[in-house]
Design a protein around this motif. Structure first.
Motif, PDB file in Angstrom:
ATOM      1  N   LEU A 116      40.905  29.964  49.822  1.00 36.21           N
ATOM      2  CA  LEU A 116      39.859  31.078  50.423  1.00 36.21           C
ATOM      3  C   LEU A 116      38.546  30.601  49.714  1.00 36.21           C
ATOM      4  O   LEU A 116      38.571  30.545  48.457  1.00 36.21           O
ATOM      5  N   ASP A 117      37.403  30.771  50.263  1.00 39.50           N
ATOM      6  CA  ASP A 117      36.219  30.251  49.589  1.00 39.50           C
ATOM      7  C   ASP A 117      35.525  31.505  49.327  1.00 39.50           C
ATOM      8  O   ASP A 117      35.720  32.628  49.384  1.00 39.50           O
ATOM      9  N   GLY A 118      34.070  31.227  48.708  1.00 36.19           N
ATOM     10  CA  GLY A 118      33.467  32.366  47.837  1.00 36.19           C
ATOM     11  C   GLY A 118      32.945  33.397  49.018  1.00 36.19           C
ATOM     12  O   GLY A 118      32.757  34.809  48.684  1.00 36.19           O
ATOM     13  N   GLU A 119      32.778  32.952  50.362  1.00 34.10           N
ATOM     14  CA  GLU A 119      31.998  33.683  51.215  1.00 34.10           C
ATOM     15  C   GLU A 119      33.194  34.756  51.811  1.00 34.10           C
ATOM     16  O   GLU A 119      32.724  35.946  51.939  1.00 34.10           O
ATOM     17  N   PHE A 120      34.397  34.557  51.487  1.00 33.77           N
ATOM     18  CA  PHE A 120      35.441  35.683  51.795  1.00 33.77           C
ATOM     19  C   PHE A 120      35.333  36.799  50.716  1.00 33.77           C
ATOM     20  O   PHE A 120      35.332  37.798  51.185  1.00 33.77           O
ATOM     21  N   TYR A 121      35.185  36.385  49.564  1.00 36.44           N
ATOM     22  CA  TYR A 121      35.366  37.270  48.478  1.00 36.44           C
ATOM     23  C   TYR A 121      34.233  38.093  48.294  1.00 36.44           C
ATOM     24  O   TYR A 121      34.049  39.173  47.839  1.00 36.44           O
ATOM     25  N   ASP A 122      32.951  37.459  48.958  1.00 37.53           N
ATOM     26  CA  ASP A 122      31.651  38.181  48.767  1.00 37.53           C
ATOM     27  C   ASP A 122      31.541  39.678  49.758  1.00 37.53           C
ATOM     28  O   ASP A 122      30.553  40.539  49.671  1.00 37.53           O
ATOM     29  N   LYS A 123      32.497  39.710  50.548  1.00 41.12           N
ATOM     30  CA  LYS A 123      32.827  40.985  51.343  1.00 41.12           C
ATOM     31  C   LYS A 123      33.281  42.169  50.441  1.00 41.12           C
ATOM     32  O   LYS A 123      33.062  43.208  50.925  1.00 41.12           O
ATOM     33  N   PHE A 124      33.742  41.914  49.298  1.00 44.22           N
ATOM     34  CA  PHE A 124      34.459  42.992  48.521  1.00 44.22           C
ATOM     35  C   PHE A 124      33.553  43.388  47.155  1.00 44.22           C
ATOM     36  O   PHE A 124      32.896  42.592  46.751  1.00 44.22           O
ATOM     37  N   ASP A 125      33.737  44.666  46.973  1.00 48.44           N
ATOM     38  CA  ASP A 125      33.234  45.261  45.748  1.00 48.44           C
ATOM     39  C   ASP A 125      34.153  45.073  44.683  1.00 48.44           C
ATOM     40  O   ASP A 125      33.753  44.967  43.416  1.00 48.44           O
ATOM     41  N   VAL A 126      35.597  45.128  44.732  1.00 41.61           N
ATOM     42  CA  VAL A 126      36.492  45.291  43.772  1.00 41.61           C
ATOM     43  C   VAL A 126      37.682  44.305  44.196  1.00 41.61           C
ATOM     44  O   VAL A 126      37.865  44.241  45.381  1.00 41.61           O
ATOM     45  N   VAL A 127      37.918  43.547  43.277  1.00 45.79           N
ATOM     46  CA  VAL A 127      39.211  42.662  43.479  1.00 45.79           C
ATOM     47  C   VAL A 127      40.291  42.854  42.461  1.00 45.79           C
ATOM     48  O   VAL A 127      40.124  42.997  41.415  1.00 45.79           O
ATOM     49  N   VAL A 128      41.594  43.121  43.092  1.00 40.66           N
ATOM     50  CA  VAL A 128      42.717  43.475  41.981  1.00 40.66           C
ATOM     51  C   VAL A 128      43.570  42.266  42.269  1.00 40.66           C
ATOM     52  O   VAL A 128      44.213  42.009  42.975  1.00 40.66           O
ATOM     53  N   LYS A 129      43.901  41.674  41.080  1.00 35.95           N
ATOM     54  CA  LYS A 129      45.111  40.759  40.738  1.00 35.95           C
ATOM     55  C   LYS A 129      44.616  39.244  41.224  1.00 35.95           C
ATOM     56  O   LYS A 129      45.267  38.462  41.577  1.00 35.95           O
ATOM     57  N   LEU A 130      43.257  39.057  41.356  1.00 31.97           N
ATOM     58  CA  LEU A 130      42.796  37.774  41.517  1.00 31.97           C
ATOM     59  C   LEU A 130      42.263  36.818  40.356  1.00 31.97           C
ATOM     60  O   LEU A 130      42.267  37.586  39.280  1.00 31.97           O
ATOM     61  N   ILE A 131      42.268  35.717  40.358  1.00 36.33           N
ATOM     62  CA  ILE A 131      41.837  34.738  39.132  1.00 36.33           C
ATOM     63  C   ILE A 131      40.443  35.204  38.818  1.00 36.33           C
ATOM     64  O   ILE A 131      39.640  34.756  39.637  1.00 36.33           O
ATOM     65  N   ASN A 132      40.213  35.536  37.725  1.00 33.92           N
ATOM     66  CA  ASN A 132      39.149  36.250  37.335  1.00 33.92           C
ATOM     67  C   ASN A 132      37.823  35.152  37.611  1.00 33.92           C
ATOM     68  O   ASN A 132      36.777  35.500  37.814  1.00 33.92           O
ATOM     69  N   GLU A 133      38.044  33.885  37.425  1.00 27.91           N
ATOM     70  CA  GLU A 133      37.106  32.701  37.394  1.00 27.91           C
ATOM     71  C   GLU A 133      36.207  32.927  38.539  1.00 27.91           C
ATOM     72  O   GLU A 133      35.133  32.735  38.883  1.00 27.91           O
ATOM     73  N   LYS A 134      37.114  33.094  39.744  1.00 22.08           N
ATOM     74  CA  LYS A 134      36.599  32.996  41.210  1.00 22.08           C
ATOM     75  C   LYS A 134      35.607  34.273  41.231  1.00 22.08           C
ATOM     76  O   LYS A 134      34.435  34.131  41.927  1.00 22.08           O
ATOM     77  N   CYS A 135      36.007  35.383  40.799  1.00 23.94           N
ATOM     78  CA  CYS A 135      34.900  36.712  40.821  1.00 23.94           C
ATOM     79  C   CYS A 135      33.703  36.220  40.060  1.00 23.94           C
ATOM     80  O   CYS A 135      32.265  36.646  40.282  1.00 23.94           O
ATOM     81  N   ARG A 136      33.644  35.499  38.885  1.00 13.09           N
ATOM     82  CA  ARG A 136      32.740  35.200  37.991  1.00 13.09           C
ATOM     83  C   ARG A 136      31.626  34.112  38.668  1.00 13.09           C
ATOM     84  O   ARG A 136      30.332  34.245  38.255  1.00 13.09           O
ATOM     85  N   LYS A 137      32.128  33.435  39.734  1.00  9.80           N
ATOM     86  CA  LYS A 137      31.442  32.352  40.406  1.00  9.80           C
ATOM     87  C   LYS A 137      30.556  33.003  41.665  1.00  9.80           C
ATOM     88  O   LYS A 137      29.923  32.016  41.979  1.00  9.80           O
ATOM     89  N   LEU A 138      30.992  34.069  41.940  1.00  8.15           N
ATOM     90  CA  LEU A 138      30.397  34.687  43.186  1.00  8.15           C
ATOM     91  C   LEU A 138      28.877  35.210  42.904  1.00  8.15           C
ATOM     92  O   LEU A 138      28.623  35.610  41.802  1.00  8.15           O
ATOM     93  N   SER A 139      28.154  34.885  44.025  1.00 10.08           N
ATOM     94  CA  SER A 139      26.695  35.321  43.633  1.00 10.08           C
ATOM     95  C   SER A 139      26.643  37.135  43.610  1.00 10.08           C
ATOM     96  O   SER A 139      25.590  37.495  42.959  1.00 10.08           O
ATOM     97  N   LYS A 140      27.655  37.540  44.416  1.00 11.99           N
ATOM     98  CA  LYS A 140      27.617  39.039  44.320  1.00 11.99           C
ATOM     99  C   LYS A 140      28.642  39.436  43.077  1.00 11.99           C
ATOM    100  O   LYS A 140      29.338  38.810  42.800  1.00 11.99           O
ATOM    101  N   ARG A 141      28.050  40.560  42.404  1.00  8.74           N
ATOM    102  CA  ARG A 141      28.708  41.026  41.224  1.00  8.74           C
ATOM    103  C   ARG A 141      30.102  41.734  41.829  1.00  8.74           C
ATOM    104  O   ARG A 141      29.950  42.951  42.448  1.00  8.74           O
ATOM    105  N   VAL A 142      31.512  41.274  41.587  1.00  8.77           N
ATOM    106  CA  VAL A 142      32.440  41.788  42.002  1.00  8.77           C
ATOM    107  C   VAL A 142      33.279  42.236  40.753  1.00  8.77           C
ATOM    108  O   VAL A 142      33.449  41.405  39.563  1.00  8.77           O
ATOM    109  N   ALA A 143      33.749  43.602  40.810  1.00 13.18           N
ATOM    110  CA  ALA A 143      34.564  44.143  39.610  1.00 13.18           C
ATOM    111  C   ALA A 143      36.135  43.610  39.835  1.00 13.18           C
ATOM    112  O   ALA A 143      36.499  43.507  40.830  1.00 13.18           O
ATOM    113  N   PHE A 144      36.380  42.939  38.595  1.00 15.54           N
ATOM    114  CA  PHE A 144      37.938  42.490  38.680  1.00 15.54           C
ATOM    115  C   PHE A 144      38.818  43.345  37.931  1.00 15.54           C
ATOM    116  O   PHE A 144      38.572  43.689  36.621  1.00 15.54           O
ATOM    117  N   TYR A 145      40.063  43.413  38.391  1.00 17.90           N
ATOM    118  CA  TYR A 145      40.999  44.018  37.628  1.00 17.90           C
ATOM    119  C   TYR A 145      42.285  43.203  37.639  1.00 17.90           C
ATOM    120  O   TYR A 145      42.769  42.764  38.799  1.00 17.90           O
TER     121      TYR A 145
END
Length: 296
Positions: A116-145
């Motif tokens: 899955l690419d960054g466009e998929f993750y951009d839809k979310f505000d919070v991600v639980v159990k994802l590799i953190n590096e993916k969240c940090r590379k997104l243009s949108k700030r996504v909270a990671f747990y």
């Protein structure tokens, strides 16, 4: 999450919560979108809590088939093969969660996270159990747990990036941490994640000698007394690979609380780790965002 106001139906359903944290906080919750990857027992408890709180949508990812070990700690899976036969864990949990709050959109996303690419993750505000590096590379700030429970112990890691209430958690040398830091920090975050480059869930009792050897090396390199991370603790964590439902309830409840804080901007989120051990009967928050300051 700005824009639309609460509907009349939402205002009526969440009336008690609105009295506690206000309409604006509830609006933020109702417009939020959560992605959860991996439906273990602790995550099931978390999902139940945020669905009841009234998030906008919850997307589940877990293509594994249901096994006895899966439903023994996950209360969302009915212990009846006629109910879950032929379904993935995510599909079964999705069906159960819809009954908790029909106003929350609960769905299943199939496939491999790595595809899955960054466009998929951009839809979310919070991600639980994802590799953190993916969240940090997104243009949108996504909270990671991320959350993990092993038998009588549990752990939560929080990375809110530029959240106004919290500093980021960073990798720090053990020697920079206060000597009173939780023993579980060193055991779970240090030893397990560095052992053979594998995650804690992939380590078995056969790895105990190698883990003990690594512990000794890390303690010596960081001037940490090896007795702080006891061999018995490491053995308990390695042997206890299954989740313990009461621990799932405690840790999953704390995780739900922290996600609600981050979305609603009500209350100060924890920084950056939370550890729980039944043997101690308490939870401990470890802030490693400024270890030198904390060590004083």
């Amino acid at each position: 999450m700005d824009g639309e106001e609460l509907t009349e139906q939402e205002t009526a359903l969440y009336d008690r919560q609105i009295r506690v944290w206000g309409a604006d906080a509830q609006r933020r919750l109702s417009k939020s979108h959560i992605l959860v990857c991996g439906m273990k027992g602790t995550v099931a408890e978390f999902c139940k809590n945020i669905v009841l709180a009234g998030v906008g949508s919850l997307t589940l990812m877990d293509d594994r088939v249901v096994t006895e070990e899966a439903w023994s700690a996950n209360f969302l899976i009915p212990p009846d093969e006629n109910v879950y036969g032929g379904k993935t864990i995510a599909e079964v949990c999705c069906d159960s969660l819809k009954d908790f709050n029909p106003m929350v959109r609960v769905s299943v996303e199939k496939g491999d996270l790595s595809s899955l690419d960054g466009e998929f993750y951009d839809k979310f505000d919070v991600v639980v159990k994802l590799i953190n590096e993916k969240c940090r590379k997104l243009s949108k700030r996504v909270a990671f747990y991320t959350v993990d429970c092993r038998d009588s112990c549990g752990e939560i890691f929080v990375d809110l990036q530029n959240h106004k209430y919290s500093k980021e958690a960073i990798s720090v040398p053990w020697r920079a941490l206060p000597r009173k830091a939780s023993k579980l920090y060193f055991a779970l975050r240090g030893v397990f994640e560095e052992a053979e480059g594998r995650s804690p869930g992939e380590i078995s009792i056969a790895d105990l000698p190698a883990v003990l050897k690594l512990k000794k090396e890390l303690c010596e390199a960081n001037a940490l007394n090896a007795s702080h991370v006891t061999d018995s603790l490491l053995e308990r964590l390695i042997i206890g690979t299954r989740e313990f439902p009461p621990v799932c309830a405690v840790v999953g409840g704390i995780l739900g609380q922290e996600v609600i804080k981050a979305i609603s901007c009500k209350g100060e989120p924890l920084k950056n780790f939370f550890f729980f051990d039944v043997m101690d009967g308490k939870g401990v928050v470890e802030d490693v965002s400024n270890p030198k300051k904390e060590s004083k």
